[in-house]
Motif scaffolding. Structure first.
Motif, PDB file in Angstrom:
ATOM      1  N   TRP A  90     -41.368  60.908   8.710  1.00  0.00           N
ATOM      2  CA  TRP A  90     -42.104  59.879   9.424  1.00  0.00           C
ATOM      3  C   TRP A  90     -41.783  59.973  10.903  1.00  0.00           C
ATOM      4  CZ3 TRP A  90     -41.342  54.579   6.551  1.00  0.00           C
ATOM      5  CH2 TRP A  90     -41.859  54.663   5.261  1.00  0.00           C
ATOM      6  N   GLN A 114     -51.151  50.353  17.446  1.00  0.00           N
ATOM      7  CA  GLN A 114     -51.748  50.499  16.116  1.00  0.00           C
ATOM      8  C   GLN A 114     -50.928  51.474  15.272  1.00  0.00           C
ATOM      9  OE1 GLN A 114     -55.920  51.304  17.325  1.00  0.00           O
ATOM     10  NE2 GLN A 114     -56.443  49.794  15.762  1.00  0.00           N
ATOM     11  N   GLN A 115     -50.518  52.589  15.864  1.00  0.00           N
ATOM     12  CA  GLN A 115     -49.702  53.564  15.138  1.00  0.00           C
ATOM     13  C   GLN A 115     -48.366  52.950  14.739  1.00  0.00           C
ATOM     14  OE1 GLN A 115     -49.561  56.670  18.062  1.00  0.00           O
ATOM     15  NE2 GLN A 115     -51.152  57.872  17.048  1.00  0.00           N
ATOM     16  N   HIS A 122     -45.501  53.882   6.912  1.00  0.00           N
ATOM     17  CA  HIS A 122     -44.955  55.235   7.020  1.00  0.00           C
ATOM     18  C   HIS A 122     -44.613  55.602   8.457  1.00  0.00           C
ATOM     19  CE1 HIS A 122     -46.167  55.502   2.883  1.00  0.00           C
ATOM     20  NE2 HIS A 122     -47.397  55.205   3.236  1.00  0.00           N
ATOM     21  N   ASN A 149     -41.965  50.631   8.128  1.00  0.00           N
ATOM     22  CA  ASN A 149     -42.997  50.462   7.107  1.00  0.00           C
ATOM     23  C   ASN A 149     -43.609  49.057   7.161  1.00  0.00           C
ATOM     24  OD1 ASN A 149     -44.585  51.290   4.954  1.00  0.00           O
ATOM     25  ND2 ASN A 149     -43.031  50.878   3.425  1.00  0.00           N
ATOM     26  N   GLN A 150     -43.966  48.636   8.369  1.00  0.00           N
ATOM     27  CA  GLN A 150     -44.625  47.352   8.635  1.00  0.00           C
ATOM     28  C   GLN A 150     -43.731  46.138   8.375  1.00  0.00           C
ATOM     29  OE1 GLN A 150     -48.292  47.748   6.301  1.00  0.00           O
ATOM     30  NE2 GLN A 150     -49.393  48.072   8.215  1.00  0.00           N
ATOM     31  N   ASP A 201     -48.538  50.838  11.631  1.00  0.00           N
ATOM     32  CA  ASP A 201     -48.999  51.480  10.405  1.00  0.00           C
ATOM     33  C   ASP A 201     -47.835  51.652   9.434  1.00  0.00           C
ATOM     34  OD1 ASP A 201     -51.525  53.854  11.596  1.00  0.00           O
ATOM     35  OD2 ASP A 201     -51.671  51.756  11.017  1.00  0.00           O
ATOM     36  N   LEU A 215     -56.531  44.678  13.107  1.00  0.00           N
ATOM     37  CA  LEU A 215     -55.337  45.093  12.377  1.00  0.00           C
ATOM     38  C   LEU A 215     -55.420  44.662  10.921  1.00  0.00           C
ATOM     39  CD1 LEU A 215     -52.614  44.017  14.971  1.00  0.00           C
ATOM     40  CD2 LEU A 215     -53.460  46.338  14.565  1.00  0.00           C
ATOM     41  N   SER A 216     -54.764  45.422  10.056  1.00  0.00           N
ATOM     42  CA  SER A 216     -54.661  45.001   8.663  1.00  0.00           C
ATOM     43  C   SER A 216     -53.850  43.709   8.607  1.00  0.00           C
ATOM     44  CB  SER A 216     -53.961  46.084   7.836  1.00  0.00           C
ATOM     45  OG  SER A 216     -52.584  46.161   8.199  1.00  0.00           O
ATOM     46  N   ALA A 241     -50.164  44.518   9.169  1.00  0.00           N
ATOM     47  CA  ALA A 241     -49.880  44.864  10.564  1.00  0.00           C
ATOM     48  C   ALA A 241     -49.928  43.622  11.442  1.00  0.00           C
ATOM     49  CB  ALA A 241     -50.859  45.918  11.067  1.00  0.00           C
TER      50      ALA A 241
END
Length: 142
Positions: free
Chosen positions: A60, A18-19, A24, A110-111, A22, A81-82, A85
């Motif tokens: 970052w 998950q991190q 950034h 940055n994804q 994300d 997840l978004s 993501a």
């Protein structure tokens, strides 16, 4: 069984993935869990990523995730997840399906998947980083 698939390890992998997905964040998805001798390549990629962040004046993290951790976590993260993501995770999965372990390491900035299968040059990584707020303020003053 022997603690290999403990829920604590799964939870840690889920948090790490998950991190890594994300914004950034710069993430390296590595095949070091499955292939010997790729550690030097991972270290080169980590060095290029850190240098790019330094030159971009961005604080970052550079996160390191193995393909095994990612695979184990993504099924459990489905729906959590978004959209961005999830799209990035799907792109990495597609690379794995189409290129196997040769797709790794994968660099996510940055994804967005910025490179795969090797170490990109510094300019490519810098190009995919946003301008730091300090630099934007300086440009506005000109």
């Amino acid at each position: 069984m022997f603690g290999l698939f403990s829920s604590k390890k799964t939870e840690e992998s889920m948090q790490l993935v998950q991190q890594a997905l994300d914004p950034h964040v710069v993430a390296i998805v590595s095949a070091s869990c499955c292939m010997s001798g790729v550690g030097a390549l991972d270290e080169q990629l980590k060095s290029v990523a850190a240098q790019a962040l330094k030159e971009a004046h961005l604080d970052w993290p550079v996160l390191f995730v193995t393909v095994t951790e990612a695979q184990g976590a993504l099924g459990k993260l489905s729906g959590k997840l978004s959209d961005a993501a999830a799209a990035t995770a799907a792109q990495v999965s597609e690379l794995f399906v189409s290129s196997g372990l040769g797709a790794f390491p994968v660099l996510i900035v940055n994804q967005r998947v910025v490179s795969y299968g090797g170490v990109p040059d510094l300019a490519l990584v810098l190009k995919n980083l946003p301008t730091a707020p300090k630099a934007v303020a300086h440009e506005d003053a000109a």
